[in-house]
Design an enzyme around this catalytic site. Structure first.
Site, mmCIF file in Angstrom:
data_model
loop_
_atom_site.group_PDB
_atom_site.id
_atom_site.type_symbol
_atom_site.label_atom_id
_atom_site.label_comp_id
_atom_site.label_asym_id
_atom_site.label_seq_id
_atom_site.Cartn_x
_atom_site.Cartn_y
_atom_site.Cartn_z
ATOM 1 N N ASN A 37 0.806 -1.218 0.000
ATOM 2 C CA ASN A 37 0.000 0.000 0.000
ATOM 3 C C ASN A 37 0.843 1.274 0.000
ATOM 4 O O ASN A 37 1.655 1.477 0.908
ATOM 5 C CB ASN A 37 -0.909 0.002 1.237
ATOM 6 C CG ASN A 37 -2.118 0.875 1.034
ATOM 7 O OD1 ASN A 37 -2.244 1.570 0.026
ATOM 8 N ND2 ASN A 37 -3.023 0.836 1.987
ATOM 9 N N HIS A 122 -14.276 -3.874 10.501
ATOM 10 C CA HIS A 122 -13.861 -2.573 11.047
ATOM 11 C C HIS A 122 -15.074 -1.679 11.282
ATOM 12 O O HIS A 122 -15.572 -1.047 10.350
ATOM 13 C CB HIS A 122 -12.953 -1.862 10.046
ATOM 14 C CG HIS A 122 -11.612 -2.477 9.903
ATOM 15 N ND1 HIS A 122 -10.595 -1.839 9.225
ATOM 16 C CD2 HIS A 122 -11.101 -3.653 10.320
ATOM 17 C CE1 HIS A 122 -9.504 -2.604 9.240
ATOM 18 N NE2 HIS A 122 -9.788 -3.699 9.887
ATOM 19 N N ARG A 147 -13.782 -4.820 15.164
ATOM 20 C CA ARG A 147 -12.784 -3.849 15.580
ATOM 21 C C ARG A 147 -13.468 -2.502 15.756
ATOM 22 O O ARG A 147 -14.297 -2.101 14.936
ATOM 23 C CB ARG A 147 -11.670 -3.731 14.525
ATOM 24 C CG ARG A 147 -10.482 -2.917 14.988
ATOM 25 C CD ARG A 147 -9.452 -2.703 13.904
ATOM 26 N NE ARG A 147 -9.793 -1.573 13.055
ATOM 27 C CZ ARG A 147 -8.941 -1.057 12.174
ATOM 28 N NH1 ARG A 147 -7.730 -1.598 12.021
ATOM 29 N NH2 ARG A 147 -9.303 -0.016 11.433
ATOM 30 N N TYR A 159 -6.578 7.897 12.135
ATOM 31 C CA TYR A 159 -6.618 6.596 11.488
ATOM 32 C C TYR A 159 -7.911 5.851 11.753
ATOM 33 O O TYR A 159 -8.460 5.905 12.858
ATOM 34 C CB TYR A 159 -5.445 5.748 12.009
ATOM 35 C CG TYR A 159 -5.647 4.300 11.734
ATOM 36 C CD1 TYR A 159 -6.096 3.432 12.734
ATOM 37 C CD2 TYR A 159 -5.493 3.802 10.451
ATOM 38 C CE1 TYR A 159 -6.333 2.105 12.464
ATOM 39 C CE2 TYR A 159 -5.726 2.479 10.179
ATOM 40 C CZ TYR A 159 -6.156 1.637 11.182
ATOM 41 O OH TYR A 159 -6.395 0.329 10.903
ATOM 42 N N ASP A 220 -7.071 -1.016 17.382
ATOM 43 C CA ASP A 220 -5.763 -0.841 16.744
ATOM 44 C C ASP A 220 -5.185 0.507 17.157
ATOM 45 O O ASP A 220 -5.746 1.547 16.828
ATOM 46 C CB ASP A 220 -5.956 -0.873 15.210
ATOM 47 C CG ASP A 220 -4.640 -1.014 14.462
ATOM 48 O OD1 ASP A 220 -4.681 -1.406 13.281
ATOM 49 O OD2 ASP A 220 -3.579 -0.765 15.061
ATOM 50 N N HIS A 222 -2.305 1.445 16.253
ATOM 51 C CA HIS A 222 -1.603 1.831 15.016
ATOM 52 C C HIS A 222 -0.244 2.464 15.277
ATOM 53 O O HIS A 222 0.079 3.525 14.727
ATOM 54 C CB HIS A 222 -2.486 2.760 14.191
ATOM 55 C CG HIS A 222 -2.460 2.434 12.724
ATOM 56 N ND1 HIS A 222 -1.767 3.185 11.817
ATOM 57 C CD2 HIS A 222 -3.011 1.435 12.015
ATOM 58 C CE1 HIS A 222 -1.916 2.680 10.605
ATOM 59 N NE2 HIS A 222 -2.665 1.617 10.693
ATOM 60 N N GLU A 246 -3.997 -3.908 19.204
ATOM 61 C CA GLU A 246 -3.061 -4.093 18.088
ATOM 62 C C GLU A 246 -2.068 -2.952 17.964
ATOM 63 O O GLU A 246 -2.404 -1.791 18.149
ATOM 64 C CB GLU A 246 -3.880 -4.198 16.804
ATOM 65 C CG GLU A 246 -3.073 -4.320 15.544
ATOM 66 C CD GLU A 246 -3.947 -4.391 14.319
ATOM 67 O OE1 GLU A 246 -5.160 -4.623 14.453
ATOM 68 O OE2 GLU A 246 -3.418 -4.194 13.219
ATOM 69 N N GLU A 272 1.715 -6.416 11.361
ATOM 70 C CA GLU A 272 1.232 -6.219 9.985
ATOM 71 C C GLU A 272 2.277 -5.530 9.112
ATOM 72 O O GLU A 272 2.230 -5.660 7.888
ATOM 73 C CB GLU A 272 -0.069 -5.428 9.971
ATOM 74 C CG GLU A 272 0.068 -3.992 10.328
ATOM 75 C CD GLU A 272 -1.254 -3.259 10.249
ATOM 76 O OE1 GLU A 272 -2.251 -3.747 10.798
ATOM 77 O OE2 GLU A 272 -1.279 -2.189 9.622
ATOM 78 N N ARG A 293 0.331 -10.766 13.294
ATOM 79 C CA ARG A 293 -0.563 -9.998 12.415
ATOM 80 C C ARG A 293 -0.188 -10.069 10.929
ATOM 81 O O ARG A 293 -0.921 -9.548 10.080
ATOM 82 C CB ARG A 293 -0.545 -8.524 12.833
ATOM 83 C CG ARG A 293 -1.473 -8.226 13.936
ATOM 84 C CD ARG A 293 -2.933 -8.293 13.502
ATOM 85 N NE ARG A 293 -3.375 -7.117 12.769
ATOM 86 C CZ ARG A 293 -4.239 -7.154 11.766
ATOM 87 N NH1 ARG A 293 -4.715 -8.316 11.336
ATOM 88 N NH2 ARG A 293 -4.622 -6.061 11.157
ATOM 89 N N GLU A 349 -8.742 -10.986 9.738
ATOM 90 C CA GLU A 349 -9.286 -9.665 9.423
ATOM 91 C C GLU A 349 -9.943 -9.739 8.060
ATOM 92 O O GLU A 349 -9.393 -10.319 7.119
ATOM 93 C CB GLU A 349 -8.171 -8.625 9.410
ATOM 94 C CG GLU A 349 -8.640 -7.218 9.090
ATOM 95 C CD GLU A 349 -7.513 -6.212 9.159
ATOM 96 O OE1 GLU A 349 -6.366 -6.605 9.352
ATOM 97 O OE2 GLU A 349 -7.806 -5.013 9.014
ATOM 98 N N TRP A 412 2.202 7.029 12.166
ATOM 99 C CA TRP A 412 0.806 7.034 11.693
ATOM 100 C C TRP A 412 0.123 5.714 11.993
ATOM 101 O O TRP A 412 0.767 4.664 11.924
ATOM 102 C CB TRP A 412 0.741 7.277 10.185
ATOM 103 C CG TRP A 412 -0.668 7.270 9.699
ATOM 104 C CD1 TRP A 412 -1.614 8.242 9.904
ATOM 105 C CD2 TRP A 412 -1.319 6.221 8.968
ATOM 106 N NE1 TRP A 412 -2.794 7.896 9.331
ATOM 107 C CE2 TRP A 412 -2.674 6.653 8.759
ATOM 108 C CE3 TRP A 412 -0.930 4.991 8.494
ATOM 109 C CZ2 TRP A 412 -3.620 5.869 8.057
ATOM 110 C CZ3 TRP A 412 -1.855 4.206 7.804
ATOM 111 C CH2 TRP A 412 -3.168 4.673 7.597
HETATM 112 C C1 GCO Z 1 -5.282 -2.903 9.833
HETATM 113 C C2 GCO Z 1 -4.263 -1.963 9.324
HETATM 114 C C3 GCO Z 1 -4.700 -1.125 8.175
HETATM 115 C C4 GCO Z 1 -3.515 -0.391 7.634
HETATM 116 C C5 GCO Z 1 -3.483 -0.516 6.154
HETATM 117 C C6 GCO Z 1 -2.180 0.015 5.615
HETATM 118 O O1 GCO Z 1 -5.231 -3.230 11.030
HETATM 119 O O2 GCO Z 1 -6.074 -3.349 8.976
HETATM 120 O O3 GCO Z 1 -3.728 -1.201 10.389
HETATM 121 O O4 GCO Z 1 -5.750 -0.308 8.511
HETATM 122 O O5 GCO Z 1 -3.519 0.937 8.007
HETATM 123 O O6 GCO Z 1 -3.623 -1.868 5.830
HETATM 124 O O7 GCO Z 1 -2.004 -0.391 4.303
HETATM 125 MG MG MG Z 2 -3.494 -2.574 12.027
#
Ligand code: GCO
Ligand code: MG
Length: 412
Positions: A37, A122, A147, A159, A220, A222, A246, A272, A293, A349, A412
């Protein structure tokens, strides 16, 4: 037995996707997801310039040898671009092997260890009213785990919140947001940790009060907290019995999770943005997390993520594979086949892709009563319509970045 053609297909139906398509001398094709991404073009160049030429005439049956050749033969190891490229090759070769054997990939990995894969979606809202609507919307869609992400008073845009600006182009799913925004430069968002830490516990108290204690809730952070702040959040959320918290803190420093672990029993999910077993080595060995993750797409493919999860199983750590819209239907299928076969599956997810994406990628997975299943078509069970893909050219899109009130760049 030889790979005779390798194509890197870039398409952007609802968002950018990079797909590797391999074709063998017998005309068998395999697909691999290489979507990174905001950095898609880097993986396209890596594949086209440094991988595709090496694949032609290779024996498609030799998955492990090809993986080791691409990993060790590159000299420069690991990293998101390299491991996404290797993942695409690995996944496409598993797709081919399944088609040649006439078996779905999960059967090649040892068969099913469960009937279906518990999934989470989400829910989000700028305020409690919007958040509650989103939770109800996801329960109506059948999600058993949800979530919860929320706006924070005083912050303009953060976010995970589906708002008019970030909702997906086709509005196919009301509340899912697409974090990558099309445009030539990344968007700036704001952040304030103290406001966030003051606000979030009350949100979960309200959600539990409105929806009860049963639904597995996830959140999350993040990557935005220092370890002691992460410890405070984990402890403050313990009364609300989260399924997981997360990315509480940037985890390049794997030791930082020791401090968090000392202060809270809230389960932790990390990884992730990791791309190899080495990113996890200490946090798995010291049981500093509860869920891995990684997505198949970003972690060297089915072969490597299975090794990571087999290592994690020794420490009673489960999978929690990343499944946002920027993991393509090919990457999601790979995750489902792997998740169905391993014993230490935790949760998957599942952000639904947009309608145009579903036209480009013909999928055979099922979504029923909150559970996913990859289906029983040979291979991964996904086909890519090249003509449909050709209708949606690549469009530069970036993930946002973050600054604090004083202008300092933040995570971020
Ligand atoms: C999640 C992730 C996404 C990321 C995105 C970045 O938990 O799904 O944090 O929201 O921000 O996949 O490419
Ligand atoms: Mg995430």
């Amino acid at each position: 037995m030889a790979i005779t053609r390798a194509e890197v297909i870039v398409t952007s139906p609802d968002r950018n996707f990079v797909t590797l398509k391999l074709t063998t001398a017998d005309g068998v094709t395999g697909l691999g997801d290489a979507t990174l991404n905001g950095r898609e073009s880097a993986v396209v160049a890596y594949l086209r310039d440094h991988v595709v030429p090496l694949l032609i005439d290779r024996d498609e049956s030799r998955i492990e040898d090809t993986w080791q050749f691409l990993y060790r033969g590159a000299y420069w190891r690991r990293g998101p671009v390299t491991m996404a490229a290797i993942a695409a090759v690995d996944t496409a070769l598993w797709d081919i092997k399944g088609k040649v054997a006439g078996l779905p990939v999960y059967q090649l990995l040892g068969g099913a260890s469960r009937e279906g894969l518990l999934a989470y979606g989400h829910a989000s809202g700028r305020d409690l009213e919007e958040l509650f609507d989103s939770v109800r919307d996801h329960r109506e869609q059948g999600y058993r785990a949800i979530r919860v992400q929320t706006g924070v008073p005083g912050l303009k845009s953060i976010y995970g919140i589906a708002s008019n600006e970030t909702r997906r182009a086709d509005k196919s799913v009301r509340y899912d947001h697409e974090p990558a925004q099309r445009g030539s430069l990344p968007a700036e968002e704001d952040w304030d940790t103290r406001s966030y830490l003051r606000h979030v516990p009350g949100v979960f108290e309200a959600v539990r009060s409105e929806f009860g204690p049963e639904t597995p809730l996830l959140h999350d952070a993040h990557h935005r907290l220092a370890p002691i702040e992460a410890a405070r959040l984990g402890r403050s959320l313990e009364p609300y019995d989260l399924f997981w918290l997360e990315d509480v803190t940037p985890a390049e420093n794997q030791e930082s999770l020791r401090l968090v672990r000392r202060h809270t029993t809230t389960p932790l999910a990390v990884g992730e943005i990791f791309n190899s077993v080495w990113d996890y080595q200490q946090i798995i060995r010291e049981q500093l997390i509860d869920y891995v993750r990684s997505a198949v797409t970003h972690t060297g493919g089915i072969s490597h993520l299975k090794k990571v999860l087999d290592y994690a199983a020794q420490y009673q750590i489960k999978s929690g594979m990343h499944g946002p819209t920027d993991v393509s239907p090919v990457g999601m299928a790979a995750a489902m086949h792997l998740g169905l076969s391993i014993h230490n599956f935790g949760i998957q997810e599942y952000m639904k892709h947009g309608a145009r994406t579903d036209q480009v990628f013909q999928q055979s997975f099922s979504w029923r009563d909150g559970y996913l299943h990859p289906g029983d078509k040979p291979g991964l069970g996904v086909d890519l319509d090249a003509d449909e893909a050709g209708r949606y050219p690549y469009a530069q899109a970036y993930l946002p970045y973050n600054r604090l009130a004083d202008g300092t760049i933040h995570d971020w």
